[in-house]
Design a protein around this motif. Structure first.
Motif: not given
Length: 549
Positions: A333-335, A324-327, A309-315
């Motif tokens: 979990v890898l940020y 900021l990416w989250a895998l 699962h992967i998503d991203e949000t502004s940072w």
């Protein structure tokens, strides 16, 4: 009185064509009035209304002219965290606007005029002006050392093992004397059966030893060589804060979202330990550098999972807009903090991921054919169409939403009780109707409807894949939940202020969240990592993945 949604719902092109000229003029006046009011509403921003700075989109914050010397726009404007935004907004709407229009009036008459602010000087600029100085302690300012006296509970002597001149081994009974020392504050290992924390103060004494050749060699604490990726972040043995205490500080800063000043206050109030905010910040950044080799281990774990699962949000980073990416996998979990580009994701996955990528509709993810789309994202877009003020668009949105809802219910039911007939064949009519609606409206004049149906057509096979494989996930909630904690942290801290700070934040967040998923103590594991890294030793492996119940 503004036209309601009920009123707009009945208006369309055909209705307008049938109106006489006089009525058409009146309707146009009403619509013009509403458009102006809505445009004024849309034009409101923190610079011309009482809206808090946190309501700005992230791309506007990045180029905000108020950003000064690496301070994000929210901080420059004096914004608080998200919890105070709504209260401040409402209070400003009700009071404050009229008071600024004229002079204040009291019961005794007009209030005296306020004193004018003194002229700006280099030492004292006017509010809102840039002094030209960098944040923090200025060059040449007087410093101060520790004032708290610590009782030493243990001592360790460090002797050189070989002569620095001739290379010979130094005898244990050779003449030696201390030439310097440092104190290390740490949390003592727990005693079985006891609770609570016990602090220890260890005095590390460095000795100088005379060799038979007459040369005097000195013991030196280990220090990591300079690293261009970690500029101004030192890693070595000579530290006031011990490894286990450093792990607690990292946990307080990231997991508990405490500021450096709040951590300092907590240590002083609860443990009677005084540390400067500078020492606390150095400890956090040093922990990030110590954890840097663990990133490769996390990537190795990530690329081997069947579903990612992967998503991203502004940072924000020093006023620049990053992401900021989250895998996310079940056990790791890898940020990552960096640009929102395809290269960023390809570097993270090392071009070697062959599992299923679960994501939203961001175009970067389309480079992976083996992927799934998040259905809740699509449902929210269809809900937006269904709630449109345009009656025609609303009817299309409601029908598409109903079809997708029926397919989703069928998938959930098939997980519990597989039907005798495959879902694609059983719901072929619903799928065909959904496809027909998308094809008919792919060139629609309404931009929102056109965008949604084109998104469906572009990812048609990816979206409907779970219909043939019901056990596949329908949502990307795993990645969204993994980001939620750090989104709150971003609203409090306004991001990071340097590249090294962003790298340390992402690494430490990755280690903490991975430890949590594996049922291990994050601060104790970080303590072992920092202790090994300060001596240049190999880092301990990540906590083992617990066996499935």
């Amino acid at each position: 009185m503004r036209l309601s949604k009920h009123d707009l719902f009945q208006m369309d092109d055909e209705w307008l064509k049938k109106l006489p000229a006089e009525l058409l003029l009146e309707v146009s006046k009403r619509l013009l009035h509403d458009v102006k009011a809505l445009q004024d509403q849309l034009n409101k921003n923190p610079g011309n209304s009482s809206r808090p700075p946190s309501t700005k989109p992230p791309w506007e914050k990045a180029r905000d002219p108020d950003v000064k010397k690496g301070v994000p726009a929210e901080a420059a404007a004096g914004a608080g965290d998200g919890a105070a935004d709504g209260a401040a907004d409402g209070a400003a709407d009700g009071a404050g606007d009229g008071a600024a229009d004229g002079a204040a009036v009291t019961a005794d008459g007009p209030a005296p005029a306020k004193e004018t602010a003194p002229p700006a000087t280099e030492e004292c600029p006017l509010p809102g002006e840039d002094s030209g100085k960098r944040p923090g302690k200025q060059v040449g300012s007087p410093g101060h050392g520790r004032t708290q006296k610590l009782a030493v509970t243990d001592s360790r002597a460090h002797r050189p093992e070989h002569c620095a001149a001739c290379g010979g081994a130094l005898a244990e009974d050779a003449e030696s004397q201390a030439y310097t020392a440092w104190d290390e504050i740490d949390i003592a290992p727990p005693v079985e059966g006891s609770i609570g924390l016990t602090f220890s103060v260890t005095r590390h004494t460095l000795l100088e030893v005379r060799c038979a050749c007459g040369h005097v060699s000195r013991a030196r604490p280990w220090r990591a060589p300079p690293d261009a990726q970690w500029e101004k972040v030192e890693l070595g043995e000579w530290r006031l804060v011990g490894p286990r205490l450093a792990g607690v500080i990292v946990l307080l800063a990231l997991r508990m979202r405490l500021s450096r000043a709040s951590i300092r206050e907590l240590l002083r109030e609860v443990f009677d330990l005084t540390l400067s905010t500078g020492v606390i910040d150095e400890t956090i950044r040093e922990a990030g550098r110590a954890s840097f080799p663990l990133e490769d281990a996390l990537v190795d774990d990530i690329v081997q999972v069947a579903q990612l699962h992967i998503d991203e949000t502004s940072w924000p980073e020093s006023g620049a807009l990053l992401w900021l990416w989250a895998l996310v996998s079940p056990s790791s979990v890898l940020y990552l903090i960096g640009p929102r580009t395809r290269e960023m994701l390809e570097n993270a996955l090392q071009d070697g991921y062959t599992g299923i990528l679960v994501s939203d509709g961001y175009a970067v993810y389309r480079n992976w054919e083996n992927r799934l789309r998040c259905w809740p994202h699509l449902m929210r877009k269809l809900r937006g169409l269904a709630e449109s003020s345009d009656g025609r668009v609303s009817r299309v949105g409601q029908e598409m939403e109903g079809l997708l809802t029926a397919l989703m219910a069928a998938i959930y039911a098939a997980r519990l009780d597989p039907p005798p007939q495959a879902l694609p064949e059983r719901y072929a009519a619903e799928v065909e109707r959904l496809r027909h609606l998308c094809e008919v409206h792919r060139t629609d004049q309404h931009p929102a409807l056109r965008s949604v149906v084109r998104e469906f057509l572009y990812d048609w096979k990816v979206i409907l894949r779970p219909l043939a494989e019901p056990l596949l996930p329908l949502s990307n909630n795993a990645a969204e939940r993994a980001l939620r904690h750090w989104v709150i942290s971003r609203r409090i801290s306004h991001g990071t202020r340097s590249e090294a700070g962003s790298r340390a934040f992402a690494l430490l967040a990755s280690v903490i969240e991975t430890c949590r998923r594996r049922g291990a103590s994050a601060w104790q594991y970080l303590g072992t990592v920092i202790a090994a890294a300060r001596k240049g030793l190999q880092l301990p492996a990540l906590p083992a993945i617990p066996a499935a119940a």
